[in-house]
Design a protein around this motif. Structure first.
Motif, PDB file in Angstrom:
ATOM      1  N   VAL A  23       0.835  -1.219   0.000  1.00 14.28           N
ATOM      2  CA  VAL A  23       0.000   0.000   0.000  1.00 14.28           C
ATOM      3  C   VAL A  23       0.862   1.258   0.000  1.00 14.28           C
ATOM      4  O   VAL A  23       0.461   2.304  -0.511  1.00 14.28           O
ATOM      5  CB  VAL A  23      -0.993   0.050   1.202  1.00 14.28           C
ATOM      6  CG1 VAL A  23      -2.110  -0.965   1.023  1.00 14.28           C
ATOM      7  CG2 VAL A  23      -0.265  -0.133   2.520  1.00 14.28           C
ATOM      8  N   ASP A  24       2.071   1.130   0.545  1.00  9.00           N
ATOM      9  CA  ASP A  24       3.007   2.270   0.503  1.00  9.00           C
ATOM     10  C   ASP A  24       4.000   2.131  -0.647  1.00  9.00           C
ATOM     11  O   ASP A  24       5.063   2.750  -0.634  1.00  9.00           O
ATOM     12  CB  ASP A  24       3.797   2.355   1.817  1.00  9.00           C
ATOM     13  CG  ASP A  24       2.874   2.497   3.008  1.00  9.00           C
ATOM     14  OD1 ASP A  24       1.871   3.237   2.889  1.00  9.00           O
ATOM     15  OD2 ASP A  24       3.127   1.826   4.043  1.00  9.00           O
ATOM     16  N   SER A  25       3.626   1.288  -1.654  1.00  7.90           N
ATOM     17  CA  SER A  25       4.532   1.023  -2.789  1.00  7.90           C
ATOM     18  C   SER A  25       5.895   0.529  -2.329  1.00  7.90           C
ATOM     19  O   SER A  25       6.935   0.931  -2.852  1.00  7.90           O
ATOM     20  CB  SER A  25       4.710   2.260  -3.672  1.00  7.90           C
ATOM     21  OG  SER A  25       3.475   2.659  -4.177  1.00  7.90           O
ATOM     22  N   GLU A  26       5.877  -0.353  -1.336  1.00  7.64           N
ATOM     23  CA  GLU A  26       7.134  -0.913  -0.829  1.00  7.64           C
ATOM     24  C   GLU A  26       7.047  -2.435  -0.769  1.00  7.64           C
ATOM     25  O   GLU A  26       5.952  -3.004  -0.727  1.00  7.64           O
ATOM     26  CB  GLU A  26       7.433  -0.369   0.565  1.00  7.64           C
ATOM     27  CG  GLU A  26       7.883   1.096   0.535  1.00  7.64           C
ATOM     28  CD  GLU A  26       8.244   1.621   1.926  1.00  7.64           C
ATOM     29  OE1 GLU A  26       9.047   2.562   1.990  1.00  7.64           O
ATOM     30  OE2 GLU A  26       7.726   1.082   2.926  1.00  7.64           O
ATOM     31  N   VAL A  27       8.205  -3.068  -0.779  1.00  8.60           N
ATOM     32  CA  VAL A  27       8.272  -4.527  -0.608  1.00  8.60           C
ATOM     33  C   VAL A  27       9.407  -4.857   0.357  1.00  8.60           C
ATOM     34  O   VAL A  27      10.347  -4.065   0.507  1.00  8.60           O
ATOM     35  CB  VAL A  27       8.552  -5.269  -1.952  1.00  8.60           C
ATOM     36  CG1 VAL A  27       7.353  -5.236  -2.869  1.00  8.60           C
ATOM     37  CG2 VAL A  27       9.801  -4.721  -2.631  1.00  8.60           C
ATOM     38  N   ALA A  28       9.297  -6.029   0.988  1.00  2.57           N
ATOM     39  CA  ALA A  28      10.421  -6.519   1.801  1.00  2.57           C
ATOM     40  C   ALA A  28      11.298  -7.366   0.888  1.00  2.57           C
ATOM     41  O   ALA A  28      10.800  -8.144   0.074  1.00  2.57           O
ATOM     42  CB  ALA A  28       9.899  -7.349   2.962  1.00  2.57           C
ATOM     43  N   VAL A  29      12.609  -7.163   0.998  1.00  2.00           N
ATOM     44  CA  VAL A  29      13.533  -7.972   0.190  1.00  2.00           C
ATOM     45  C   VAL A  29      14.505  -8.670   1.125  1.00  2.00           C
ATOM     46  O   VAL A  29      14.909  -8.107   2.144  1.00  2.00           O
ATOM     47  CB  VAL A  29      14.312  -7.095  -0.833  1.00  2.00           C
ATOM     48  CG1 VAL A  29      13.394  -6.615  -1.945  1.00  2.00           C
ATOM     49  CG2 VAL A  29      14.991  -5.916  -0.158  1.00  2.00           C
ATOM     50  N   ARG A  30      14.843  -9.910   0.791  1.00  2.00           N
ATOM     51  CA  ARG A  30      15.820 -10.616   1.625  1.00  2.00           C
ATOM     52  C   ARG A  30      16.850 -11.316   0.733  1.00  2.00           C
ATOM     53  O   ARG A  30      16.505 -12.029  -0.201  1.00  2.00           O
ATOM     54  CB  ARG A  30      15.139 -11.659   2.503  1.00  2.00           C
ATOM     55  CG  ARG A  30      16.189 -12.304   3.437  1.00  2.00           C
ATOM     56  CD  ARG A  30      15.720 -13.579   4.065  1.00  2.00           C
ATOM     57  NE  ARG A  30      14.691 -13.331   5.061  1.00  2.00           N
ATOM     58  CZ  ARG A  30      14.261 -14.257   5.927  1.00  2.00           C
ATOM     59  NH1 ARG A  30      14.788 -15.459   5.919  1.00  2.00           N
ATOM     60  NH2 ARG A  30      13.312 -13.982   6.778  1.00  2.00           N
TER      61      ARG A  30
ATOM     62  N   ILE B 183      12.092  -1.808   0.967  1.00  2.00           N
ATOM     63  CA  ILE B 183      12.525  -0.772   0.003  1.00  2.00           C
ATOM     64  C   ILE B 183      11.359  -0.404  -0.919  1.00  2.00           C
ATOM     65  O   ILE B 183      10.424  -1.194  -1.079  1.00  2.00           O
ATOM     66  CB  ILE B 183      13.729  -1.270  -0.851  1.00  2.00           C
ATOM     67  CG1 ILE B 183      13.351  -2.521  -1.651  1.00  2.00           C
ATOM     68  CG2 ILE B 183      14.960  -1.518   0.007  1.00  2.00           C
ATOM     69  CD1 ILE B 183      14.388  -2.930  -2.674  1.00  2.00           C
ATOM     70  N   PRO B 184      11.426   0.792  -1.530  1.00  2.22           N
ATOM     71  CA  PRO B 184      10.397   1.159  -2.508  1.00  2.22           C
ATOM     72  C   PRO B 184      10.408   0.171  -3.676  1.00  2.22           C
ATOM     73  O   PRO B 184      11.483  -0.265  -4.109  1.00  2.22           O
ATOM     74  CB  PRO B 184      10.824   2.553  -2.981  1.00  2.22           C
ATOM     75  CG  PRO B 184      11.737   3.067  -1.919  1.00  2.22           C
ATOM     76  CD  PRO B 184      12.400   1.871  -1.317  1.00  2.22           C
TER      77      PRO B 184
END
Ligand code: AMP
Length: 409
Positions: free
Chosen positions: A380-387, A397-398
């Motif tokens: 919803v905030d145009s972000e994703v979790a990356v690992r 990060i965006p």
């Protein structure tokens, strides 16, 4: 289901097939670095091509060919090897100049299947046509050696020999024939028969080695031209840093082979039976096929055996990222993100089955992904979790920066 793959054939599926793909691509790239271009020829040919081009009284032609009649009654055969086809194709195209051709693909031989001995097996190879000089031999031998190094086959011995030219071979043949006749009681029935048709094949025979241990070898009969060609090949190999051992009993029993013959044997194997590849010069083959005289030298390597002998090749992760869908409603977002990243050139997979997050992480791991992108609440905030699955570092990060993040990994 009770329909099985035919005996002696294999299904090769992911992830194992990745190594096979790598093996073929690595060969194509290496061959290209040596100036060889892809050469595609039919998987089946007129039976006559192999009868002449491999030799009537060889094991392959006598016992191992998949021969069938087509609907018009023509005799066709699934190719047991590719050299004859490449030479035929070169002659059909005019036979002018030089052809440096590389091929890879399945070959078919009716053999008793075992490990590394299949009825459909995979070869890579090159043929260098139109050059009779020793440096053509050196190049071909070196190419095969470098390939085996790249494929992680440790400690390969290049076994090398010269079987001479027409006249040298004729003298050797007569002497060998006489020697074999005197000992025919001790030979296998196949070997006895070949004394008259093709005595050099007897030296190749695995079941007659005890008897033929002291047989005359081609080296004793080399003429001046063959000798100087052979010493130039040896000097050339030394120059480019390819170690070799002279194997005086190594022959190729076919009449069109001449001068240089070689095999690659992983040292751990020892027995000649386990060569992973080999080749030689065949200046007489084009004429046997009815074409104009054309010198040639080539090699063929068997991928089945190379992969068995390999210590392994580090292929790295098979995916740059696996997209984990943390909320089922986000699947369309994950799909569009995967589409965008793939178009940017990244290797991306995504789970379409709405499994648990844990199950998706497991799948990412199983597929050999280098990282995971979690599409979930942050979207919803145009972000994703990356690992990063190698370092374990995780951050949010965006979504537009995912490509950048993948580049920086
Ligand atoms: P050849 O054409 O017989 O000189 O074989 C060249 C290479 O192809 C061998 O060294 C093997 O690596 C491979 N090869 C030949 N026949 C088979 C087979 N039936 N199954 C697996 N590999 C084979």
């Amino acid at each position: 289901m009770d329909i099985r793959a035919p005996k002696g054939t294999d299904d090769i599926l992911p992830p194992e097939s990745r190594l096979w793909h790598h093996a073929v691509v690595a060969f194509d790239n290496l061959a290209e670095r040596y100036g060889y271009g892809m050469t595609l020829t039919p998987l089946f040919e007129q039976t006559e091509l192999f009868a002449r081009g491999v030799g009537e009284d060889t094991e392959v032609v006598e016992k191992q060919m998949y021969t069938f009649s087509d609907r018009k009654g023509r005799s066709l055969t699934l190719r047991p090897e590719a050299t004859a086809s490449v030479v035929r194709a070169f002659l059909a195209a005019g036979g002018e100049g030089v052809l440096k051709g590389a091929y890879s693909g399945p070959m078919f031989r009716y053999e008793r299947p075992q490990k590394g001995r299949r009825r459909q097996f995979y070869q890579v190879g090159v043929e260098y046509l139109g050059d009779s000089g020793p440096f053509a031999d050196v190049e071909v031998i070196e190419l095969g050696y470098r390939y085996l190094q790249e494929m992680g086959v440790p400690d390969v011995a290049v076994q090398l020999n010269s079987i001479g030219d027409g006249a040298d071979r004729a003298t050797f043949r007569t002497v060998l024939q006489q020697w074999l006749r005197e000992r025919q009681d001790q030979l296998s029935s196949d070997a006895r028969r070949r004394i008259e048709t093709n005595p050099m094949r007897v030296l190749d025979s695995k079941v007659d080695t005890e008897v033929t241990l002291d047989a005359p070898t081609p080296a004793e009969f080399l003429g001046e031209d063959s000798l100087s060609h052979f010493s130039a090949v040896r000097a050339g190999l030394e120059r480019v840093g390819v170690p070799y051992v002279i194997e005086p009993r190594l022959v190729r029993g076919l009449d069109y082979y001449n001068r240089t013959v070689f095999e690659y044997v992983p040292r751990q194997y020892g027995a000649a039976q386990s060569a992973v590849g080999g080749g030689g010069r065949y200046d007489g083959l084009a004429e046997v096929l009815g074409g104009r005289p054309t010198p040639g030298v080539g090699l063929a390597l068997g991928l089945d055996r190379i992969l068995l002998a390999s210590d392994g090749v580090d292929l790295g992760p098979s995916l740059d990222a696996f997209i984990v869908v943390a909320e089922p409603d986000r699947l369309p977002d994950a799909v569009s993100l995967s589409s965008r990243l793939r178009r940017e050139g990244w290797r991306i997979d995504v789970d379409h089955a709405a499994r648990s997050v844990k199950a998706q992480f497991k799948k990412a791991d199983k597929k050999g992904a280098g990282s995971v992108i979690v599409v979930g609440a942050e979207w919803v905030d145009s972000e994703v979790a990356v690992r990063d699955l190698v370092s374990g570092v995780q951050e949010v990060i965006p979504v537009e920066e995912v490509g950048q993040w993948l580049s920086n990994r």
